[in-house]
Design a protein around this motif. Structure first.
Motif, PDB file in Angstrom:
ATOM      1  N   ARG A 153      58.320  -4.315  21.873  1.00  0.00           N
ATOM      2  CA  ARG A 153      59.740  -4.323  21.524  1.00  0.00           C
ATOM      3  C   ARG A 153      60.545  -5.174  22.502  1.00  0.00           C
ATOM      4  NH1 ARG A 153      62.582   1.345  20.633  1.00  0.00           N
ATOM      5  NH2 ARG A 153      61.795   1.074  18.522  1.00  0.00           N
ATOM      6  N   PHE A 172      61.661  -5.904  16.679  1.00  0.00           N
ATOM      7  CA  PHE A 172      60.563  -4.995  16.370  1.00  0.00           C
ATOM      8  C   PHE A 172      61.034  -3.553  16.331  1.00  0.00           C
ATOM      9  CE2 PHE A 172      57.073  -2.331  18.270  1.00  0.00           C
ATOM     10  CZ  PHE A 172      56.258  -2.316  17.163  1.00  0.00           C
ATOM     11  N   HIS A 173      60.561  -2.812  15.321  1.00  0.00           N
ATOM     12  CA  HIS A 173      60.928  -1.402  15.183  1.00  0.00           C
ATOM     13  C   HIS A 173      59.681  -0.603  14.832  1.00  0.00           C
ATOM     14  CE1 HIS A 173      63.502   2.062  14.257  1.00  0.00           C
ATOM     15  NE2 HIS A 173      62.667   2.295  13.268  1.00  0.00           N
ATOM     16  N   SER A 197      62.653  -8.525  20.067  1.00  0.00           N
ATOM     17  CA  SER A 197      63.830  -7.654  20.011  1.00  0.00           C
ATOM     18  C   SER A 197      64.031  -7.006  18.644  1.00  0.00           C
ATOM     19  CB  SER A 197      65.087  -8.444  20.401  1.00  0.00           C
ATOM     20  OG  SER A 197      65.287  -9.534  19.517  1.00  0.00           O
ATOM     21  N   LYS A 223      70.895  -1.224  16.350  1.00  0.00           N
ATOM     22  CA  LYS A 223      69.469  -0.914  16.155  1.00  0.00           C
ATOM     23  C   LYS A 223      69.273   0.519  15.643  1.00  0.00           C
ATOM     24  CE  LYS A 223      67.941  -4.298  19.545  1.00  0.00           C
ATOM     25  NZ  LYS A 223      67.178  -4.575  20.786  1.00  0.00           N
TER      26      LYS A 223
END
Length: 320
Positions: A123, A129-130, A127, A269
């Motif tokens: 992550r 990425f989840h 940035s 986010k």
């Protein structure tokens, strides 16, 4: 599968959005059609078969399968999924490419802690990425009734990993109206500068509209669907996907996070709660020798029942 490598039948790819639950045959002569409320288009699945790396293996004879074997020969990838679509609606929220499973992953606390550290590192590098471990009893109070209400309300995340579509696709080729889009089943070309820009910007780097045709592909050298293993990861021995996922199928999906702009998403986010997702397409990947449940198993049972009825009818006719 006539003319295909005999091992190819071990992978089953199903279009979950198709009203007939269409099975997508890899390395085939023709593409499969995709059509839903979000877009219309086609998909072509290329799978690396054992003959590519072992000269003693049976060689495919189907022209398209022979071409794919030759295509994979000079590449390390184990698969490549190609999509060609025209949108029916313009996404207002960020689009994600996700890999998910239906049920929470059951692993030890130590393994989960170690995995969480590795995922956190990914992550920091990516940035957009989840990930989520999915719905856990402790996280929703532990009571069965509370879990059921949470599921019905869509107020939960499935176990998944996801990246922004713009950054995760290995190639995105945009074709303007009047121009001829690339042919699926062959190499897709995109400039290095374009790829670098997409991966740096992520969401917002592609102008999604209703006029252009988008041809995209995703590949990997780290998952072999035929053997159902993770391979080629530096410093990590090959391991069965079952050791992490259990015997459940894997789902590859493209979805939009609704109610938030790509710009605001990067700031806040938020969680990828099911109630806030608009799923554009969803594919089920399974292996009848390694997985249980899912759409593919249902189709196999239906085919077996159909075959049984046909055989019974023929037997009655022969007796008459």
């Amino acid at each position: 599968y006539d003319g295909q490598h005999p091992e190819l039948h071990k992978i089953c790819v199903v279009d979950c959005d198709s009203p007939f639950l269409q099975r997508i045959v890899p390395n085939a002569m023709e593409c499969c059609k995709l059509d839903n409320e979000c877009f219309e288009g086609r998909i072509y699945v290329m799978i690396r078969t054992p003959d590519v790396d072992d000269a003693k293996q049976i060689k495919p004879t189907l022209p398209s399968a022979v071409r794919i074997s030759n295509y994979m020969q000079s590449r390390k990838r184990r698969f490549e999924f190609q999509f060609q679509v025209k949108l029916k609606k313009i996404p207002t929220g960020p689009l994600f490419l996700g890999c998910e499973v239906e049920h929470p992953i059951k692993i030890s606390r130590f393994t989960k802690s170690l995995s969480s550290v590795l995922l956190a590192m990914i992550r920091r590098i990516n940035s957009g990425f989840h990930y989520s471990w999915g719905l856990m009893g402790a996280e929703v109070g532990g009571e069965q009734q509370q879990q059921q209400e949470t599921i019905e309300d869509g107020n939960y995340e499935k176990s998944h990993l996801s990246f922004p579509v713009e950054a995760s696709m290995d190639r995105i080729v945009i074709t303007k109206p009047g121009d001829t889009p690339p042919v699926l089943g062959h190499e897709l070309f995109e400039s290095d500068a374009s790829v670098k820009r997409r991966r740096k910007m992520g969401a917002g780097s592609v102008d999604w509209n209703l006029e252009d045709t988008y041809t995209m592909c995703l590949w990997s050298a780290y998952v072999d669907w035929i053997t159902w293993k993770s391979i080629n990861v530096v410093g990590v021995p090959s391991f069965s996907l079952n050791s992490v996922l259990g015997k459940q199928p894997v789902y590859l999906s493209v979805y939009e996070v609704k109610g938030i702009s790509p710009k605001d998403y990067k700031k806040k986010k938020p969680l990828h709660l099911r109630k806030n997702l608009s799923v554009y397409t969803r594919l089920e990947l399974s292996n009848p020798y390694k997985t249980e449940g899912g759409i593919s198993e249902k189709l196999q049972l239906e085919n077996a029942d159909s075959l049984s009825v046909t055989e019974t009818t023929h037997s009655i006719e022969s007796l008459e």
